[in-house]
Design a protein around this motif. Structure first.
Motif, PDB file in Angstrom:
ATOM      1  N   ALA A  46      21.056 -31.331 -11.755  1.00 36.89           N
ATOM      2  CA  ALA A  46      20.835 -32.545 -10.825  1.00 36.89           C
ATOM      3  C   ALA A  46      19.195 -32.518 -10.578  1.00 36.89           C
ATOM      4  N   ALA A  47      18.694 -31.298 -10.957  1.00 35.43           N
ATOM      5  CA  ALA A  47      17.244 -30.564 -10.699  1.00 35.43           C
ATOM      6  C   ALA A  47      16.669 -31.487 -11.700  1.00 35.43           C
ATOM      7  N   SER A  48      17.169 -30.781 -13.177  1.00 34.30           N
ATOM      8  CA  SER A  48      16.691 -31.127 -13.913  1.00 34.30           C
ATOM      9  C   SER A  48      16.028 -33.245 -14.263  1.00 34.30           C
ATOM     10  N   VAL A  49      17.061 -33.794 -14.271  1.00 33.17           N
ATOM     11  CA  VAL A  49      17.403 -34.717 -13.791  1.00 33.17           C
ATOM     12  C   VAL A  49      16.071 -35.285 -13.220  1.00 33.17           C
ATOM     13  N   THR A  50      16.421 -35.087 -11.721  1.00 34.67           N
ATOM     14  CA  THR A  50      15.280 -36.010 -10.820  1.00 34.67           C
ATOM     15  C   THR A  50      14.256 -34.703 -10.799  1.00 34.67           C
ATOM     16  N   GLU A  51      13.394 -33.623 -11.422  1.00 37.32           N
ATOM     17  CA  GLU A  51      12.666 -33.643 -12.054  1.00 37.32           C
ATOM     18  C   GLU A  51      11.516 -34.205 -12.608  1.00 37.32           C
ATOM     19  N   GLU A  52      12.577 -34.841 -13.621  1.00 32.61           N
ATOM     20  CA  GLU A  52      11.792 -35.246 -14.894  1.00 32.61           C
ATOM     21  C   GLU A  52      11.536 -36.774 -15.219  1.00 32.61           C
ATOM     22  N   LEU A  53      12.441 -37.408 -13.795  1.00 32.70           N
ATOM     23  CA  LEU A  53      12.680 -38.787 -13.165  1.00 32.70           C
ATOM     24  C   LEU A  53      10.844 -38.432 -12.727  1.00 32.70           C
ATOM     25  N   MET A  54      11.001 -37.930 -12.128  1.00 28.02           N
ATOM     26  CA  MET A  54       9.315 -37.817 -10.602  1.00 28.02           C
ATOM     27  C   MET A  54       8.366 -37.703 -11.655  1.00 28.02           C
ATOM     28  N   PHE A  55       8.617 -36.317 -11.987  1.00 32.69           N
ATOM     29  CA  PHE A  55       7.433 -36.552 -12.616  1.00 32.69           C
ATOM     30  C   PHE A  55       7.051 -36.539 -14.082  1.00 32.69           C
ATOM     31  N   ARG A  56       7.696 -36.857 -15.078  1.00 37.79           N
ATOM     32  CA  ARG A  56       7.685 -36.958 -16.549  1.00 37.79           C
ATOM     33  C   ARG A  56       8.046 -39.042 -16.190  1.00 37.79           C
ATOM     34  N   GLY A  57       9.257 -38.569 -15.799  1.00 33.28           N
ATOM     35  CA  GLY A  57       8.748 -40.898 -15.968  1.00 33.28           C
ATOM     36  C   GLY A  57       8.114 -41.639 -15.005  1.00 33.28           C
ATOM     37  N   ILE A  58       8.362 -40.980 -13.947  1.00 32.71           N
ATOM     38  CA  ILE A  58       7.241 -42.085 -12.902  1.00 32.71           C
ATOM     39  C   ILE A  58       5.098 -41.566 -12.568  1.00 32.71           C
ATOM     40  N   LEU A  59       5.037 -40.040 -12.894  1.00 38.48           N
ATOM     41  CA  LEU A  59       3.778 -39.951 -12.392  1.00 38.48           C
ATOM     42  C   LEU A  59       2.967 -39.745 -13.540  1.00 38.48           C
ATOM     43  N   PHE A  60       3.680 -38.524 -14.629  1.00 37.27           N
ATOM     44  CA  PHE A  60       3.142 -38.721 -16.063  1.00 37.27           C
ATOM     45  C   PHE A  60       2.636 -40.489 -16.431  1.00 37.27           C
ATOM     46  N   ARG A  61       3.963 -40.725 -16.781  1.00 32.98           N
ATOM     47  CA  ARG A  61       4.058 -42.382 -16.798  1.00 32.98           C
ATOM     48  C   ARG A  61       2.274 -43.150 -16.602  1.00 32.98           C
ATOM     49  N   ILE A  62       2.080 -43.685 -15.106  1.00 33.81           N
ATOM     50  CA  ILE A  62       1.368 -44.660 -14.426  1.00 33.81           C
ATOM     51  C   ILE A  62       0.024 -43.616 -14.533  1.00 33.81           C
TER      52      ILE A  62
END
Length: 281
Positions: free
Chosen positions: A114-130
């Motif tokens: 749960a921690a790895s998926v949610t953190e990667e979605l927020m930090f790499r999938g959303i923040l980093f990408r945008i």
């Protein structure tokens, strides 16, 4: 606003899921089940909110090739943490006393998923990408890595050095992994493999969150710069070193694949040069 809506949607799933996991923590069946459910729901919600706010499917979490990519990431994460532990043990900082708890490891499996998926979605999938779209890869890597490190300041037993170490070894490495692969599966697998190896296999402290009991019953002692002290091996110089090495490898791979995004000013200059080259002479 798409950044805000996407972050809010995934963060809501992460918050609800963490509360549910905390409520049943210690139950060898419900803890991993709720952790995995949180991970799956976070991916689904991320895909839904990207479609609603960007009017396109989220290719970062495409199902094709997902299992293989996650597997590669997990192997890298486990191997990296294993290398850190071997070096710490060589200096006498890590000692195995016997076997630990299989049910404890099962619970940690769901928690770390749960921690790895949610953190990667927020930090790499959303923040980093945008952020990368507006600033280019290098600035996005620095900014999101710094934010990722600062987030860990709120953890128990955290300090400035722990945040700096996380920013370098994890924030930079995971951002570089995303840049190299242009999907979230490898960073998710890498993040999970590292965290689960730390807690579920080697039974060490993870980011200052207290000693856990995984597959091995072990103790750590020695200089803080070697063992990481109360923050755990992520505060070890070995973790920083291996994290930097992997970051360099991923960035070289990203460059070779043409995945590095230049700053907008450079993009505009390159476009003008390309346009001038097509004009009749």
């Amino acid at each position: 606003m798409r950044l805000v809506w996407q972050l809010v949607a995934v963060a809501a799933v992460a918050l609800i899921g963490s509360q549910g996991v905390a409520a049943v923590r210690g139950n060898p069946w419900l803890t991993p089940a709720l952790g995995l459910l949180t991970a799956v729901l976070a991916v689904l919600v991320h895909g839904w909110v990207v479609r609603r706010t960007e009017h396109r499917p989220s290719l970062d979490v495409a199902r094709e090739g997902a299992a293989a990519a996650i597997g590669r990431g997990v192997l890298i994460g486990v191997a990296m943490f294993g290398a850190v532990i071997v070096n710490i043990a060589f200096l006498g900082g890590y000692e195995i006393n016997g076997l630990g708890s299989l049910t404890g490891a099962a619970g940690l499996f769901g928690l770390m998923a749960a921690a790895s998926v949610t953190e990667e979605l927020m930090f790499r999938g959303i923040l980093f990408r945008i952020v990368e779209e507006r600033t280019g890869t290098w600035i996005a890597l620095a900014l999101t890595g710094l934010l990722f490190g600062l987030m860990h300041l709120f953890n128990p037993n955290a300090g400035l050095w722990g945040a700096i170490a996380i920013a370098i070894e994890a924030g930079g490495m995971l951002g570089a992994a995303y840049a190299a692969t242009r999907n979230l599966w490898v960073p998710i697998g890498l993040h999970f493999g590292w965290n689960f190896a730390a807690s579920g296999i080697f039974s060490t402290v993870v980011s200052g969150n207290g000693t856990t009991r995984g597959l091995l019953d072990a103790t750590m002692s020695g200089p803080v710069l070697i063992t990481g002290g109360d923050f755990g091996p992520e505060g070890s110089l070995y973790s920083v070193l291996f994290g930097v090495l992997l970051t360099i490898v991923f960035l070289r791979l990203a460059r070779r694949r043409g995945h590095l995004v230049p700053r907008p000013a450079r993009r505009r200059r390159a476009d003008r040069i390309a346009a001038d080259a097509t004009l009749p002479r």
